[in-house]
Motif scaffolding. Structure first.
Motif, PDB file in Angstrom:
ATOM      1  N   GLN A 114       0.048   5.880   6.008  1.00  0.00           N
ATOM      2  CA  GLN A 114      -0.424   6.758   4.937  1.00  0.00           C
ATOM      3  C   GLN A 114      -0.718   5.944   3.676  1.00  0.00           C
ATOM      4  OE1 GLN A 114       1.198   7.955   1.847  1.00  0.00           O
ATOM      5  NE2 GLN A 114       2.733   6.335   2.096  1.00  0.00           N
ATOM      6  N   GLY A 115       0.059   4.889   3.457  1.00  0.00           N
ATOM      7  CA  GLY A 115      -0.165   4.046   2.292  1.00  0.00           C
ATOM      8  C   GLY A 115      -1.493   3.317   2.384  1.00  0.00           C
ATOM      9  N   TYR A 116      -1.735   2.731   3.555  1.00  0.00           N
ATOM     10  CA  TYR A 116      -2.983   1.981   3.739  1.00  0.00           C
ATOM     11  C   TYR A 116      -4.181   2.920   3.639  1.00  0.00           C
ATOM     12  CZ  TYR A 116      -5.973  -1.795   5.410  1.00  0.00           C
ATOM     13  OH  TYR A 116      -6.937  -2.774   5.511  1.00  0.00           O
ATOM     14  N   GLU A 117      -4.047   4.100   4.231  1.00  0.00           N
ATOM     15  CA  GLU A 117      -5.145   5.074   4.180  1.00  0.00           C
ATOM     16  C   GLU A 117      -5.413   5.519   2.746  1.00  0.00           C
ATOM     17  OE1 GLU A 117      -6.055   9.522   5.731  1.00  0.00           O
ATOM     18  OE2 GLU A 117      -4.869   8.939   4.003  1.00  0.00           O
ATOM     19  N   LEU A 118      -4.330   5.712   1.979  1.00  0.00           N
ATOM     20  CA  LEU A 118      -4.486   6.082   0.573  1.00  0.00           C
ATOM     21  C   LEU A 118      -5.278   5.001  -0.181  1.00  0.00           C
ATOM     22  CD1 LEU A 118      -1.536   7.376  -1.652  1.00  0.00           C
ATOM     23  CD2 LEU A 118      -3.315   5.921  -2.548  1.00  0.00           C
ATOM     24  N   LEU A 119      -4.902   3.736   0.053  1.00  0.00           N
ATOM     25  CA  LEU A 119      -5.585   2.636  -0.631  1.00  0.00           C
ATOM     26  C   LEU A 119      -7.041   2.529  -0.183  1.00  0.00           C
ATOM     27  CD1 LEU A 119      -2.799  -0.122  -0.617  1.00  0.00           C
ATOM     28  CD2 LEU A 119      -3.399   1.454  -2.459  1.00  0.00           C
ATOM     29  N   MET A 120      -7.293   2.734   1.124  1.00  0.00           N
ATOM     30  CA  MET A 120      -8.678   2.701   1.616  1.00  0.00           C
ATOM     31  C   MET A 120      -9.514   3.759   0.913  1.00  0.00           C
ATOM     32  SD  MET A 120      -8.947   1.941   5.709  1.00  0.00           S
ATOM     33  CE  MET A 120      -8.584   3.622   6.051  1.00  0.00           C
ATOM     34  N   THR A 121      -8.926   4.936   0.743  1.00  0.00           N
ATOM     35  CA  THR A 121      -9.645   6.031   0.081  1.00  0.00           C
ATOM     36  C   THR A 121      -9.981   5.645  -1.358  1.00  0.00           C
ATOM     37  OG1 THR A 121      -8.376   7.545   1.452  1.00  0.00           O
ATOM     38  CG2 THR A 121      -9.565   8.504  -0.416  1.00  0.00           C
ATOM     39  N   MET A 122      -9.010   5.053  -2.057  1.00  0.00           N
ATOM     40  CA  MET A 122      -9.277   4.640  -3.440  1.00  0.00           C
ATOM     41  C   MET A 122     -10.324   3.532  -3.497  1.00  0.00           C
ATOM     42  SD  MET A 122      -5.574   4.837  -5.382  1.00  0.00           S
ATOM     43  CE  MET A 122      -6.258   4.679  -7.031  1.00  0.00           C
ATOM     44  N   MET A 123     -10.294   2.628  -2.522  1.00  0.00           N
ATOM     45  CA  MET A 123     -11.251   1.524  -2.511  1.00  0.00           C
ATOM     46  C   MET A 123     -12.681   2.019  -2.258  1.00  0.00           C
ATOM     47  SD  MET A 123      -9.624  -1.206  -3.330  1.00  0.00           S
ATOM     48  CE  MET A 123     -10.672  -2.602  -2.926  1.00  0.00           C
ATOM     49  N   ARG A 124     -12.798   3.188  -1.661  1.00  0.00           N
ATOM     50  CA  ARG A 124     -14.142   3.774  -1.469  1.00  0.00           C
ATOM     51  C   ARG A 124     -14.580   4.565  -2.700  1.00  0.00           C
ATOM     52  NH1 ARG A 124     -12.284   5.052   3.899  1.00  0.00           N
ATOM     53  NH2 ARG A 124     -11.741   7.127   3.196  1.00  0.00           N
ATOM     54  N   GLY A 125     -13.710   4.620  -3.724  1.00  0.00           N
ATOM     55  CA  GLY A 125     -13.983   5.432  -4.913  1.00  0.00           C
ATOM     56  C   GLY A 125     -14.738   4.663  -5.988  1.00  0.00           C
ATOM     57  N   THR A 126     -14.303   4.843  -7.220  1.00  0.00           N
ATOM     58  CA  THR A 126     -14.996   4.233  -8.357  1.00  0.00           C
ATOM     59  C   THR A 126     -14.468   2.818  -8.618  1.00  0.00           C
ATOM     60  OG1 THR A 126     -13.326   5.035  -9.895  1.00  0.00           O
ATOM     61  CG2 THR A 126     -15.180   6.509  -9.440  1.00  0.00           C
ATOM     62  N   ASP A 127     -15.177   2.088  -9.479  1.00  0.00           N
ATOM     63  CA  ASP A 127     -14.715   0.754  -9.877  1.00  0.00           C
ATOM     64  C   ASP A 127     -13.312   0.836 -10.491  1.00  0.00           C
ATOM     65  OD1 ASP A 127     -16.963  -0.476  -8.991  1.00  0.00           O
ATOM     66  OD2 ASP A 127     -17.932  -0.627 -10.966  1.00  0.00           O
ATOM     67  N   GLU A 128     -13.111   1.899 -11.251  1.00  0.00           N
ATOM     68  CA  GLU A 128     -11.821   2.075 -11.913  1.00  0.00           C
ATOM     69  C   GLU A 128     -10.705   2.236 -10.873  1.00  0.00           C
ATOM     70  OE1 GLU A 128     -11.927   5.400 -14.539  1.00  0.00           O
ATOM     71  OE2 GLU A 128     -10.027   4.854 -15.507  1.00  0.00           O
ATOM     72  N   GLN A 129     -10.993   2.999  -9.812  1.00  0.00           N
ATOM     73  CA  GLN A 129      -9.985   3.191  -8.763  1.00  0.00           C
ATOM     74  C   GLN A 129      -9.717   1.891  -8.021  1.00  0.00           C
ATOM     75  OE1 GLN A 129     -12.035   6.666  -7.070  1.00  0.00           O
ATOM     76  NE2 GLN A 129     -10.138   7.823  -7.312  1.00  0.00           N
ATOM     77  N   ARG A 130     -10.784   1.141  -7.747  1.00  0.00           N
ATOM     78  CA  ARG A 130     -10.598  -0.160  -7.082  1.00  0.00           C
ATOM     79  C   ARG A 130      -9.751  -1.093  -7.944  1.00  0.00           C
ATOM     80  NH1 ARG A 130     -15.478   1.202  -4.648  1.00  0.00           N
ATOM     81  NH2 ARG A 130     -16.718   0.780  -6.507  1.00  0.00           N
ATOM     82  N   ALA A 131      -9.990  -1.034  -9.245  1.00  0.00           N
ATOM     83  CA  ALA A 131      -9.200  -1.881 -10.154  1.00  0.00           C
ATOM     84  C   ALA A 131      -7.737  -1.446 -10.154  1.00  0.00           C
ATOM     85  CB  ALA A 131      -9.788  -1.801 -11.570  1.00  0.00           C
ATOM     86  N   MET A 132      -7.511  -0.154 -10.040  1.00  0.00           N
ATOM     87  CA  MET A 132      -6.123   0.338  -9.968  1.00  0.00           C
ATOM     88  C   MET A 132      -5.409  -0.220  -8.741  1.00  0.00           C
ATOM     89  SD  MET A 132      -6.368   4.415 -10.858  1.00  0.00           S
ATOM     90  CE  MET A 132      -4.663   4.853 -10.463  1.00  0.00           C
ATOM     91  N   VAL A 133      -6.118  -0.246  -7.609  1.00  0.00           N
ATOM     92  CA  VAL A 133      -5.503  -0.763  -6.373  1.00  0.00           C
ATOM     93  C   VAL A 133      -5.171  -2.244  -6.541  1.00  0.00           C
ATOM     94  CG1 VAL A 133      -5.873  -1.222  -3.918  1.00  0.00           C
ATOM     95  CG2 VAL A 133      -6.632   0.947  -4.893  1.00  0.00           C
ATOM     96  N   GLN A 134      -6.143  -3.011  -7.062  1.00  0.00           N
ATOM     97  CA  GLN A 134      -5.920  -4.450  -7.217  1.00  0.00           C
ATOM     98  C   GLN A 134      -4.752  -4.727  -8.169  1.00  0.00           C
ATOM     99  OE1 GLN A 134      -7.625  -7.127  -5.528  1.00  0.00           O
ATOM    100  NE2 GLN A 134      -5.716  -8.001  -6.303  1.00  0.00           N
ATOM    101  N   GLU A 135      -4.703  -3.960  -9.248  1.00  0.00           N
ATOM    102  CA  GLU A 135      -3.630  -4.162 -10.237  1.00  0.00           C
ATOM    103  C   GLU A 135      -2.267  -3.877  -9.605  1.00  0.00           C
ATOM    104  OE1 GLU A 135      -0.661  -3.131 -13.135  1.00  0.00           O
ATOM    105  OE2 GLU A 135      -1.619  -1.613 -11.864  1.00  0.00           O
TER     106      GLU A 135
END
Lengths: 311, 93
Positions: A166-187
């Motif tokens: 569920q964690g990986y899927e959550l992150l995958m979903t965010m990575m398909r989102g906006t630049d801001e969401q991708r930055a949140m995952v990386q941070e």
């Protein structure tokens, strides 16, 4: 005929040497019992304290779906704590004693739970990296030499797979989102990577209990072996996700057929273990408050049981 | 008709496994229940240890209550790892 302690010890050693499990009624060396109580208690406490960092996000989850998943996950952690406390109690300690030792700080829990979760992406990162590291640790423990501990680990590992996915899927979903969401995952990954590596414990050279624990079949791998395994498993997952892991020394070593990676900051590790982490005081204070606030429930349940008995 | 209480018998097949329920028997006390369990249920090396518990000491739900007991977990499909789609090229998950 009385059996002498050396005979009992020989029998115990032979059981371990055969790869058989020790069961609660077997004779066991006091140091084996003490080591197991310490390890299983620490593991149980980690599950219970581990409910807090993610629990903070239940009321703030972005959808009903995510909220239901997070609730189910935190509920599982409580269940895992209970399996482990029960396994620990077969060694002759009691729930009250274990709870007291957690609340008074005499027994520890995993230092990873002393880090804060300021971002929702942390829910995904914890599932992926923290639960991923926990699975690496726990799979070999299914074959640990003490029967009740191994059986608890089998149940836990089965349930833990949902946590990581569920964690990986959550992150995958965010990575398909906006630049801001991708930055949140990386941070979030940047903050959790090193603490996740520290979950395997100090390097083998600084882990005085490992040798005896392995001789007793309690541990099946050294800390460094498990850390290496975790890094090798995680790197391709990070690549597929599209995040970088914050370690400039991380690279594939074709000679070793494994990844080289940098050294975690062990001073930070020991500081957090010894109480100076960002959330140590908060976690224990919260647990103490929950324990105190729940006192009337425990008392009422006993009073009700007495009443039923009297009727 | 026996006046002896009923005991439930659980056998551990080998070290490391749970005790598993194998059946029941009547016995006058705990100690004899254990002896009888050995004679009745483990004549062919079925196990390494036995638990006997008075049947009257067991609190149990009934299969008739299956729905009210277990229905609440029925619709929580997200508790299963297969609920989450992870691409096939992501290893070790």
């Amino acid at each position: 005929m009385t059996v002498t302690e050396p005979q009992l010890a020989e029998h115990f050693g032979a059981t371990i040497a055969r790869g058989d499990r020790i069961e609660p009624r077997d004779w066991m060396p006091e140091a084996y019992r003490r080591t197991l109580i310490r390890q299983i208690a620490q593991h149980a406490h980690s599950e219970i304290i581990g409910m807090q960092p993610e629990g903070d996000w239940i009321s703030r989850a972005p959808s009903l779906r995510r909220k239901a998943i997070l609730l189910a996950k935190v509920q599982d952690e409580a269940g895992h704590g209970l399996y482990l406390y029960s396994a620990c109690e077969t060694l002759g300690t009691s729930r009250r004693e274990l709870t007291d030792k957690l609340l008074s700080g005499k027994q520890k829990y995993s230092s990873i739970f002393n880090y804060p979760t300021p971002s929702y992406a942390d829910v995904g990162t914890i599932g992926w990296l923290v639960d991923g590291a926990a699975i690496c640790n726990q799979v070999p423990l299914c074959r640990t030499s003490f029967g009740p501990y191994g059986r608890a680990m089998i149940r836990i590992c089965k349930e833990e797979s949902f946590h990581q996915r569920q964690g990986y899927e959550l992150l995958m979903t965010m990575m398909r989102g906006t630049d801001e969401q991708r930055a949140m995952v990386q941070e979030s990954v940047d903050r959790f990577w090193w603490p996740a590596l520290m979950m395997f414990g100090p390097p083998d050279g600084a882990s005085p209990n490992t040798e005896q624990s392995m001789a007793w079949g309690i541990k099946r791998n050294t800390n460094d072996e498990l850390r290496q395994k975790f890094v090798d498993m995680t790197v391709p997952q990070a690549r597929a996700l599209g995040v970088t892991l914050p370690d400039p020394q991380l690279r594939w070593n074709s000679e070793r057929q494994a990844h080289d990676f940098g050294e975690p900051d062990w001073d930070e590790f020991w500081a957090v273990v010894n109480g100076a982490g960002p959330c140590n005081a908060e976690r224990l204070a919260h647990r103490r408050k929950a324990h105190d606030d729940g006192a009337w429930v425990r008392e009422a349940a006993v009073a009700f049981a007495r009443l039923e008995e009297a009727l | 008709m026996s006046e002896w209480p009923l005991y439930e018998v659980f056998v551990r097949g080998k070290r490391g496994l749970n005790h598993v329920h194998v059946g029941s028997l009547h016995a006058p006390d705990d100690k004899l229940a254990l002896m009888h369990a050995r004679d009745v249920y483990t004549r062919r090396n079925e196990g390494v240890s036995i638990w006997v518990v008075r049947a009257s000491d067991i609190t149990a739900s009934s299969p008739d209550e299956k729905d009210p007991m277990f229905a609440p977990s029925g619709d929580k499909v997200y508790r299963h790892p297969t609920f989450y789609d992870i691409p096939a090229h992501v290893p070790h998950l």
